[in-house]
Design an enzyme around this catalytic site. Structure first.
Site, short mmCIF file in Angstrom:
data_model
loop_
_atom_site.label_atom_id
_atom_site.label_comp_id
_atom_site.label_asym_id
_atom_site.label_seq_id
_atom_site.Cartn_x
_atom_site.Cartn_y
_atom_site.Cartn_z
N HIS A 126 -3.71 -9.11 -4.07
CA HIS A 126 -3.04 -8.25 -2.81
C HIS A 126 -4.25 -7.82 -2.27
CE1 HIS A 126 -0.08 -5.17 -0.87
NE2 HIS A 126 -1.42 -4.69 -1.17
N GLU A 127 -4.85 -7.06 -3.03
CA GLU A 127 -6.17 -6.32 -2.95
C GLU A 127 -7.12 -6.93 -2.78
OE1 GLU A 127 -5.29 -3.48 -2.44
OE2 GLU A 127 -3.84 -3.17 -4.03
N HIS A 130 -6.62 -7.27 1.52
CA HIS A 130 -6.71 -5.41 2.03
C HIS A 130 -8.59 -6.03 2.88
CE1 HIS A 130 -2.87 -3.37 2.16
NE2 HIS A 130 -3.46 -3.54 0.42
N HIS A 136 -0.74 -4.13 4.90
CA HIS A 136 0.58 -3.97 4.35
C HIS A 136 1.78 -4.58 5.23
CE1 HIS A 136 0.29 -1.13 1.25
NE2 HIS A 136 -0.36 -2.37 0.56
#
Lengths: 432, 88
Positions: A126-127, A130, A136
């Protein structure tokens, strides 16, 4: 997917783990390997290359990874166990761009099921989304949903959900058709697990949800329950499975006798929320998880002929009535009059396009009706008794977080005919 | 819907601000959130999280706000837009 508005202007990026979690049971090699796999998940899709660099290299890494606690000088303090887990900075020219920080005080784990801690690999994927330029996403199955969704599975086999693949490819284009070599580190071995629990414990391996063929499926208070033998899975309204592992029927439904090893059909009774589990000629009635003292009932109490059983049950929100299916016919039950409506059973073919003897039928949270059979589902728009044109579709990828099978036909597949000729009502149409 | 406690409301306003659903507080002026603004923010959050859009701090919404998550805001652009508009 949602884009942050920034991206890297090169396809080869460097990374380094500057600090490691001190409290977790993961050693530094495991942490580095998990990071490498998490980056590779994105790299494969977007044709990006990630190279780990040593401390003291000529230039600091593009993606600098830290395990920090509380205030750590970036304006996004961590808050101890739970709450915020990690964050990363979007791409750019600032020294902190791409850097990724994990809350050191989380119980970081790898290779454990829900409940044992927070899966480092899932959060890292997930990170890094980014760090590569994605914001998101609200898509139900996206790894870029802001909320922790539980373990992401075996890192070496992990594939990004389609929403995230499309997001990354919007930024960087598609990777080469020949897949890039996978990370070269030795295979990950999960940390030692506690000794195996005795048979009958929740950790006993269950069936594979991705093959379909459920005994019963029900929408109970917005969650979809998938029953198979003495097991069931729960799908939250957000589209997320409570756990990829099934729960045991008898550990949840308190009072259900152990002789009941499978459920034929299930639904939540609209007038009082009681949960009805159908088992052969009987119905077991639950208030929340507790069995009602006057159950089981015979199906005849609902007005069905003696000796009858049902394949599927659901309540149609359009009229509040409950439909009970068996083979190629169905009855309609009036919940307020507590009796079957006259003129039934009627032929199932009135539900145009529905499969015969469905595994179960549910009403979705947005009012659509879904028929399930085998590994396919048929969707009916709210209030409609004609199957949507894109039905049937494989249920695994859309309902159960399963990978798309290469055997899935692209559209309007024709499921196989029933195995025994006697089961067929011999109507000659596209689904029978 | 059971009325949330004052503490729940305070925590949820903080949560909605932190993750971009309400405009960031302006240090040069006192700020009073209108009920409509708060309800819109809750509804947007519920839509983003895949919850039923009630616009109220119901149990599901509060439970979702207590879930572990990433620190970054969900609606970076929207919060920025509000700030820009106020400056002008």
């Amino acid at each position: 997917y949602a884009l942050s508005g920034s991206m890297w202007n090169r396809r080869s990026l460097t990374w380094r783990v500057r600090s490691f979690p001190r409290a977790s049971g993961l050693n530094t090699d495991t942490v580095r390997t998990l990071m490498q796999y998490a980056l590779a998940a994105w790299g494969t899709v977007g044709g990006l290359e990630f190279r780990e660099v040593e401390a003291g290299a000529a230039a600091e890494a593009d993606i600098l990874i830290d395990f920090s606690r509380a205030y750590h000088e970036d304006g996004y303090p961590f808050d101890g166990p739970g709450g915020t887990l990690a964050h990363a900075f979007f791409p750019g020219e600032h020294p902190i761009s791409g850097d990724t920080h994990f809350d050191e005080e989380e119980a970081w784990t790898f290779g454990e099921d829900d409940g044992g801690g927070t899966d480092l690999f899932a959060v890292a994927v997930h990170e890094f989304g980014h760090a590569l330029g994605l914001a998101h996403s609200s898509a139900p199955n996206s790894i870029m949903r802001p909320f922790y969704q539980g373990p992401a599975g075996e890192p070496s086999r992990y594939r990004l959900p389609p929403d995230d693949q499309e997001g990354l490819q919007q930024l960087y284009g598609k990777g080469p058709k020949t897949p890039k070599p996978r990370p070269s580190r030795k295979p990950l071995i999960p940390p030692p697990q506690p000794p195996r629990q005795p048979p009958g414990s929740p950790s006993e391996p269950g069936p594979d949800r991705c093959v379909g063929g459920f005994d019963a499926i029900a929408n109970i208070r917005g969650e979809i329950f998938f029953f198979k033998g003495p097991w069931f899975w729960r799908l939250q309204p957000s589209g997320q499975l409570v756990s990829p592992r099934p729960a045991q029927l008898h550990r949840f439904w308190e009072g259900l006798p152990s002789t009941v090893q499978a459920i034929d059909a299930a639904y939540a009774r609209p007038r009082d929320g009681r949960i009805m589990l159908f088992d052969g000629p009987r119905v077991w009635v639950f208030q929340d998880r507790q069995l009602e003292s006057d159950s089981p009932w015979p199906l005849t109490k609902l007005g069905l002929p003696a000796g009858e059983r049902v394949d599927a049950v659901f309540t149609w929100p359009q009229n509040g009535k409950t439909y009970l299916f068996r083979g190629s016919q169905y009855w309609r039950y009036d919940e307020s009059a507590r009796s079957l409506d006259p003129g039934y059973p009627k032929p199932l073919s009135l539900w145009e396009g529905a499969p015969p003897a469905p595994d179960d039928v549910i009403s979705g949270n947005k009012g659509d009706t879904y028929f399930f059979k085998g590994s396919y589902y048929w969707r009916f728009d709210p209030g409609s008794v004609v199957a949507a044109t894109d039905s049937p579709r494989p249920m695994g990828p859309e309902w159960l977080d399963c990978p798309s099978s290469s055997q899935d036909p692209p559209s309007n597949p024709k499921p196989r005919a029933p195995q025994s000729p006697g089961d067929c009502d011999c109507h000659c149409n596209i689904i029978a | 819907v059971q009325d949330p406690s004052a503490q729940d409301i305070s925590l949820s306003v903080d949560w909605l601000t932190r993750y971009g659903y309400l405009p960031a507080p302006d240090p040069t002026q006192a700020q009073l959130q209108s009920q409509v603004l708060l309800r819109d923010a809750i509804q947007t959050m519920q839509r983003f999280a895949g919850l039923k859009e009630t616009g109220f701090m119901d149990q599901q919404t509060m439970a979702m706000m207590r879930k572990p998550r990433c620190s970054l805001p969900d609606l970076v652009g929207a919060a920025g837009l509000v700030r820009r508009r106020r400056r002008r």
